[in-house]
Design an enzyme around this catalytic site. Structure first.
Site, PDB file in Angstrom:
ATOM      1  N   HIS A   1       0.817  -1.219   0.000  1.00 38.62           N
ATOM      2  CA  HIS A   1       0.000   0.000   0.000  1.00 38.62           C
ATOM      3  C   HIS A   1       0.854   1.275   0.000  1.00 38.62           C
ATOM      4  O   HIS A   1       0.365   2.347  -0.329  1.00 38.62           O
ATOM      5  CB  HIS A   1      -0.974   0.005   1.177  1.00 38.62           C
TER       6      HIS A   1
ATOM      7  N   SER B   1       4.452   2.677   8.352  1.00 42.11           N
ATOM      8  CA  SER B   1       4.112   1.427   7.691  1.00 42.11           C
ATOM      9  C   SER B   1       5.131   1.079   6.614  1.00 42.11           C
ATOM     10  O   SER B   1       5.408   1.880   5.719  1.00 42.11           O
ATOM     11  CB  SER B   1       2.712   1.534   7.083  1.00 42.11           C
TER      12      SER B   1
ATOM     13  N   ASP C   1       0.372  -7.787   1.892  1.00 42.82           N
ATOM     14  CA  ASP C   1       0.649  -6.357   1.755  1.00 42.82           C
ATOM     15  C   ASP C   1       2.148  -6.099   1.671  1.00 42.82           C
ATOM     16  O   ASP C   1       2.687  -5.204   2.331  1.00 42.82           O
ATOM     17  CB  ASP C   1       0.022  -5.570   2.914  1.00 42.82           C
TER      18      ASP C   1
END
Length: 283
Positions: free
Chosen positions: A20, A124, A50
Protein backbone atom coordinates in the site's frame (compact mmCIF):
# COMPACT_ATOMS: atom_id res chain seq x y z
CA UNK A 1 2.71 12.45 -3.59
CA UNK A 2 3.43 10.26 -0.61
CA UNK A 3 6.32 8.92 1.42
CA UNK A 4 6.97 5.73 3.33
CA UNK A 5 9.82 3.63 4.68
CA UNK A 6 11.34 0.38 3.59
CA UNK A 7 14.53 -1.54 4.31
CA UNK A 8 17.28 -3.01 2.18
CA UNK A 9 17.17 -6.80 2.10
CA UNK A 10 19.93 -7.33 -0.49
CA UNK A 11 23.13 -5.40 -1.12
CA UNK A 12 22.37 -5.17 -4.85
CA UNK A 13 19.42 -2.87 -4.30
CA UNK A 14 16.33 -4.85 -3.30
CA UNK A 15 14.13 -3.04 -0.79
CA UNK A 16 11.18 -4.53 1.11
CA UNK A 17 8.18 -2.37 1.96
CA UNK A 18 4.39 -2.58 2.02
CA UNK A 19 2.28 -2.84 -1.12
CA UNK A 20 0.00 0.00 0.00
CA UNK A 21 3.04 2.31 0.32
CA UNK A 22 3.73 2.12 -3.43
CA UNK A 23 0.12 1.52 -4.55
CA UNK A 24 -0.74 3.57 -7.64
CA UNK A 25 2.66 5.25 -7.88
CA UNK A 26 3.69 6.30 -11.39
CA UNK A 27 7.21 7.18 -10.26
CA UNK A 28 9.30 6.04 -7.30
CA UNK A 29 12.25 7.87 -5.79
CA UNK A 30 14.27 6.10 -3.11
CA UNK A 31 16.34 8.19 -0.69
CA UNK A 32 18.91 6.36 1.43
CA UNK A 33 20.11 7.37 4.89
CA UNK A 34 23.28 8.84 3.32
CA UNK A 35 21.07 11.15 1.18
CA UNK A 36 21.76 9.33 -2.10
CA UNK A 37 18.73 9.18 -4.37
CA UNK A 38 17.75 6.53 -6.89
CA UNK A 39 14.91 5.82 -9.24
CA UNK A 40 13.03 2.75 -8.03
CA UNK A 41 10.92 0.18 -9.83
CA UNK A 42 8.50 -2.34 -8.40
CA UNK A 43 9.57 -5.91 -9.13
CA UNK A 44 7.08 -7.87 -7.02
CA UNK A 45 3.85 -7.35 -5.10
CA UNK A 46 1.97 -9.66 -2.76
CA UNK A 47 -1.28 -8.01 -1.72
CA UNK A 48 -2.29 -10.91 0.50
CA UNK A 49 0.45 -9.98 2.98
CA UNK A 50 0.65 -6.36 1.76
CA UNK A 51 4.28 -6.72 0.68
CA UNK A 52 6.24 -5.17 -2.17
CA UNK A 53 9.84 -5.31 -3.36
CA UNK A 54 11.40 -2.21 -4.97
CA UNK A 55 14.65 -2.40 -6.96
CA UNK A 56 17.24 0.35 -7.28
CA UNK A 57 20.39 0.18 -9.41
CA UNK A 58 23.10 0.10 -6.75
CA UNK A 59 25.65 -2.30 -5.33
CA UNK A 60 27.39 -2.79 -2.01
CA UNK A 61 24.52 -1.39 0.03
CA UNK A 62 24.23 -2.02 3.77
CA UNK A 63 21.50 -4.55 4.53
CA UNK A 64 19.36 -5.45 7.51
CA UNK A 65 19.88 -8.63 9.48
CA UNK A 66 16.77 -10.80 9.53
CA UNK A 67 15.78 -12.12 12.95
CA UNK A 68 13.47 -14.93 14.03
CA UNK A 69 9.97 -13.73 14.92
CA UNK A 70 9.10 -17.15 16.31
CA UNK A 71 11.43 -16.44 19.23
CA UNK A 72 9.69 -13.21 20.26
CA UNK A 73 8.28 -13.05 23.77
CA UNK A 74 5.70 -10.76 25.31
CA UNK A 75 7.46 -7.98 27.24
CA UNK A 76 10.55 -8.04 25.02
CA UNK A 77 11.91 -4.61 24.00
CA UNK A 78 11.62 -3.64 20.33
CA UNK A 79 12.29 -0.56 18.22
CA UNK A 80 10.20 0.76 15.31
CA UNK A 81 11.95 2.71 12.55
CA UNK A 82 10.01 4.70 10.00
CA UNK A 83 9.01 7.97 8.39
CA UNK A 84 6.09 9.17 10.55
CA UNK A 85 4.43 12.29 9.16
CA UNK A 86 7.51 12.87 6.99
CA UNK A 87 10.07 12.88 9.83
CA UNK A 88 12.72 10.66 8.28
CA UNK A 89 14.50 7.86 10.14
CA UNK A 90 12.47 8.21 13.32
CA UNK A 91 13.11 5.55 15.97
CA UNK A 92 10.59 4.74 18.72
CA UNK A 93 10.85 2.16 21.48
CA UNK A 94 8.40 -0.12 23.21
CA UNK A 95 7.72 -3.72 24.06
CA UNK A 96 6.02 -6.66 22.42
CA UNK A 97 2.53 -6.25 23.89
CA UNK A 98 1.08 -9.47 22.49
CA UNK A 99 1.59 -12.09 19.80
CA UNK A 100 -0.75 -13.71 17.27
CA UNK A 101 -3.17 -10.79 17.15
CA UNK A 102 -5.99 -10.34 14.61
CA UNK A 103 -7.04 -6.87 13.46
CA UNK A 104 -10.47 -8.14 12.47
CA UNK A 105 -11.42 -9.76 15.78
CA UNK A 106 -9.53 -9.18 19.06
CA UNK A 107 -11.13 -12.33 20.50
CA UNK A 108 -9.52 -14.62 17.94
CA UNK A 109 -5.93 -15.52 17.26
CA UNK A 110 -4.22 -14.04 14.24
CA UNK A 111 -0.58 -13.71 13.20
CA UNK A 112 0.31 -10.06 13.92
CA UNK A 113 2.77 -8.76 16.51
CA UNK A 114 1.24 -6.12 18.78
CA UNK A 115 3.57 -3.45 20.19
CA UNK A 116 3.28 -0.23 22.16
CA UNK A 117 6.25 1.32 20.34
CA UNK A 118 4.87 4.54 18.88
CA UNK A 119 3.75 3.85 15.31
CA UNK A 120 2.21 6.70 13.33
CA UNK A 121 1.12 7.27 9.72
CA UNK A 122 4.33 6.91 7.70
CA UNK A 123 5.77 4.10 9.80
CA UNK A 124 4.11 1.43 7.69
CA UNK A 125 6.72 -0.57 5.79
CA UNK A 126 9.51 0.17 8.22
CA UNK A 127 11.23 -2.49 10.31
CA UNK A 128 10.45 -3.56 13.85
CA UNK A 129 13.79 -4.62 15.33
CA UNK A 130 14.96 -6.27 18.54
CA UNK A 131 17.78 -5.01 20.75
CA UNK A 132 20.31 -7.04 18.74
CA UNK A 133 19.41 -4.94 15.69
CA UNK A 134 17.67 -7.79 13.90
CA UNK A 135 14.42 -7.27 12.00
CA UNK A 136 11.60 -9.21 13.64
CA UNK A 137 8.62 -7.57 11.95
CA UNK A 138 7.34 -5.06 9.41
CA UNK A 139 5.21 -2.25 10.85
CA UNK A 140 1.82 -2.39 9.19
CA UNK A 141 -1.05 -0.78 11.13
CA UNK A 142 -2.25 1.12 14.17
CA UNK A 143 -5.53 1.40 16.02
CA UNK A 144 -6.42 5.05 15.50
CA UNK A 145 -8.99 4.92 18.30
CA UNK A 146 -6.42 3.81 20.90
CA UNK A 147 -2.97 4.68 22.23
CA UNK A 148 0.02 2.40 22.10
CA UNK A 149 -1.56 -0.21 19.84
CA UNK A 150 0.60 -0.85 16.80
CA UNK A 151 0.88 -4.01 14.73
CA UNK A 152 3.58 -5.65 12.62
CA UNK A 153 3.79 -8.61 10.26
CA UNK A 154 6.22 -11.24 11.63
CA UNK A 155 9.40 -11.27 9.57
CA UNK A 156 9.27 -15.08 9.25
CA UNK A 157 6.08 -14.77 7.19
CA UNK A 158 7.61 -12.11 4.93
CA UNK A 159 10.79 -14.11 4.38
CA UNK A 160 8.82 -16.97 2.84
CA UNK A 161 7.59 -14.60 0.10
CA UNK A 162 10.70 -12.48 -0.31
CA UNK A 163 12.66 -14.79 -2.61
CA UNK A 164 9.84 -15.10 -5.13
CA UNK A 165 9.05 -11.37 -5.04
CA UNK A 166 12.71 -10.47 -5.54
CA UNK A 167 12.78 -12.64 -8.68
CA UNK A 168 10.08 -10.43 -10.14
CA UNK A 169 7.27 -12.91 -9.63
CA UNK A 170 4.04 -11.55 -8.31
CA UNK A 171 2.43 -8.66 -10.20
CA UNK A 172 -1.09 -10.02 -10.34
CA UNK A 173 -3.80 -8.25 -8.28
CA UNK A 174 -3.28 -10.92 -5.63
CA UNK A 175 0.09 -12.53 -6.19
CA UNK A 176 0.42 -16.27 -5.76
CA UNK A 177 4.18 -16.25 -6.35
CA UNK A 178 5.84 -18.57 -3.91
CA UNK A 179 2.70 -18.83 -1.81
CA UNK A 180 2.18 -22.29 -0.32
CA UNK A 181 -1.21 -23.87 -0.96
CA UNK A 182 -2.94 -26.57 1.05
CA UNK A 183 -6.26 -26.56 -0.78
CA UNK A 184 -8.98 -26.57 1.87
CA UNK A 185 -11.85 -24.30 2.81
CA UNK A 186 -12.26 -24.08 6.57
CA UNK A 187 -15.04 -23.42 9.04
CA UNK A 188 -15.34 -22.51 12.71
CA UNK A 189 -16.78 -25.28 14.89
CA UNK A 190 -18.99 -22.72 16.59
CA UNK A 191 -20.86 -22.34 13.30
CA UNK A 192 -21.34 -26.09 12.73
CA UNK A 193 -24.90 -27.33 13.35
CA UNK A 194 -25.37 -29.69 16.31
CA UNK A 195 -26.79 -32.43 14.06
CA UNK A 196 -23.57 -32.56 11.99
CA UNK A 197 -21.49 -32.53 15.17
CA UNK A 198 -23.33 -35.63 16.41
CA UNK A 199 -23.16 -37.40 13.05
CA UNK A 200 -19.39 -36.91 12.77
CA UNK A 201 -18.61 -37.49 16.45
CA UNK A 202 -17.26 -33.98 17.05
CA UNK A 203 -17.17 -33.30 20.79
CA UNK A 204 -15.06 -30.13 20.92
CA UNK A 205 -16.82 -26.79 21.19
CA UNK A 206 -14.07 -24.74 19.54
CA UNK A 207 -11.77 -25.53 16.66
CA UNK A 208 -11.42 -25.68 12.89
CA UNK A 209 -13.06 -28.14 10.54
CA UNK A 210 -12.56 -28.81 6.85
CA UNK A 211 -15.54 -27.45 4.95
CA UNK A 212 -14.35 -28.35 1.44
CA UNK A 213 -11.33 -29.88 -0.30
CA UNK A 214 -10.15 -28.58 -3.68
CA UNK A 215 -9.79 -31.23 -6.37
CA UNK A 216 -6.19 -32.32 -7.06
CA UNK A 217 -4.94 -30.13 -4.22
CA UNK A 218 -2.25 -31.16 -1.70
CA UNK A 219 -5.05 -31.72 0.83
CA UNK A 220 -6.96 -33.98 -1.57
CA UNK A 221 -3.84 -36.00 -2.36
CA UNK A 222 -3.12 -36.40 1.36
CA UNK A 223 -6.61 -37.71 2.07
CA UNK A 224 -8.41 -34.78 3.72
CA UNK A 225 -12.20 -35.11 3.85
CA UNK A 226 -15.03 -32.75 4.57
CA UNK A 227 -15.78 -32.30 8.31
CA UNK A 228 -12.32 -33.47 9.36
CA UNK A 229 -11.37 -31.62 12.54
CA UNK A 230 -7.86 -30.11 12.36
CA UNK A 231 -6.12 -30.74 15.68
CA UNK A 232 -2.47 -29.78 15.11
CA UNK A 233 0.06 -28.86 12.44
CA UNK A 234 3.69 -29.92 12.92
CA UNK A 235 2.97 -30.74 16.57
CA UNK A 236 1.54 -27.26 17.28
CA UNK A 237 -2.11 -27.27 18.36
CA UNK A 238 -4.42 -25.11 16.26
CA UNK A 239 -7.80 -23.81 17.39
CA UNK A 240 -8.63 -21.06 14.89
CA UNK A 241 -8.64 -20.59 11.13
CA UNK A 242 -6.06 -17.80 11.52
CA UNK A 243 -3.69 -20.24 13.21
CA UNK A 244 -4.08 -22.74 10.38
CA UNK A 245 -3.48 -20.03 7.76
CA UNK A 246 -0.40 -18.78 9.62
CA UNK A 247 1.12 -22.27 9.83
CA UNK A 248 0.58 -22.81 6.10
CA UNK A 249 1.82 -19.33 5.14
CA UNK A 250 4.99 -19.72 7.19
CA UNK A 251 5.83 -22.99 5.45
CA UNK A 252 7.52 -23.31 2.07
CA UNK A 253 6.32 -24.65 -1.25
CA UNK A 254 7.42 -28.28 -1.38
CA UNK A 255 7.39 -28.68 2.40
CA UNK A 256 5.45 -31.60 3.87
CA UNK A 257 3.28 -30.76 6.86
CA UNK A 258 2.34 -33.21 9.61
CA UNK A 259 -1.35 -32.56 10.20
CA UNK A 260 -3.27 -34.44 12.89
CA UNK A 261 -7.00 -34.57 12.23
CA UNK A 262 -9.94 -36.13 14.04
CA UNK A 263 -12.33 -38.04 11.79
CA UNK A 264 -15.42 -39.49 13.44
CA UNK A 265 -13.59 -39.85 16.74
CA UNK A 266 -10.37 -41.33 15.29
CA UNK A 267 -7.08 -39.43 15.19
CA UNK A 268 -5.19 -39.64 11.89
CA UNK A 269 -1.87 -38.21 10.72
CA UNK A 270 -1.96 -36.73 7.21
CA UNK A 271 1.10 -35.52 5.32
CA UNK A 272 0.20 -32.94 2.65
CA UNK A 273 3.07 -31.66 0.51
CA UNK A 274 2.45 -27.97 -0.15
CA UNK A 275 2.28 -26.72 -3.75
CA UNK A 276 2.30 -23.21 -5.28
CA UNK A 277 -1.15 -21.66 -5.11
CA UNK A 278 -2.93 -21.71 -8.50
CA UNK A 279 -4.01 -18.26 -9.65
CA UNK A 280 -7.69 -19.24 -9.62
CA UNK A 281 -7.52 -19.75 -5.85
CA UNK A 282 -5.95 -16.36 -5.07
CA UNK A 283 -8.09 -14.00 -3.06
Amino acid sequence: QGTGPGFISRADGYILTHAHVIEGAQKLQVTLADKRRFEGRVVGVDRDLDLAVVKIEAKGLPTVVMGDSERLEVGQWVLAIGNPLGYHHTVTAGIVSALNRSLEDPNRNGYLIQTDAAINPGNSGGPLIDLQGQVVGINVAIRADAQGMGFAIPINMARQRLAALTKGQGKTPSSTAGRPWLGIAMGDLRDLPAAIRREYGILREEGVFVNDVAANSPAAKAGFQRFDLIVSIDQAEVKTMEEVRRRVQEAKVGQTLRVVINRRGRYLLLRPRLEPMPLEYAY
